[in-house]
Design a protein around this motif. Sequence first.
Motif: not given
Length: 117
Positions: A1-17
């Motif tokens: 579950m931690a990997f999925v949460s970290l992947a979503i966080i990375a996706l949000v950090a990538f998409a925000s700019p």
Amino acid sequence: MAFVSLAIIALVAFASPFIASAIPGKPVPETVFLLVLGAVLGPHMLGVIHVDTEVSLVSELGLAFLFLLAGFEIDPKSITGVEGRYGLASGSSRLVSPGLPCALPRGSRSVISTVSP
């Protein structure tokens, strides 16, 4: 579950700019999108991101980085001017205000007892 949460966080950090740059005139900084999307996707709203040890570490690092960026935004010349004196006055009032009730005169009738029914 931690990997999925970290992947979503990375996706949000990538998409925000990209989301911030898509808005003409850039009225909203990308940090706002990071905070809003983190709050919406977090455990208290949609529950997509689950907090565990790894996510907690990323959260602490992100908060430290946010404070670092906020520190870079401070203009040292504004601290020495009028705004700096206002900041010093408000900061020193925080030190004085907790002792203020001790300095008030004590009698048989206090302010609190006259207000309470």
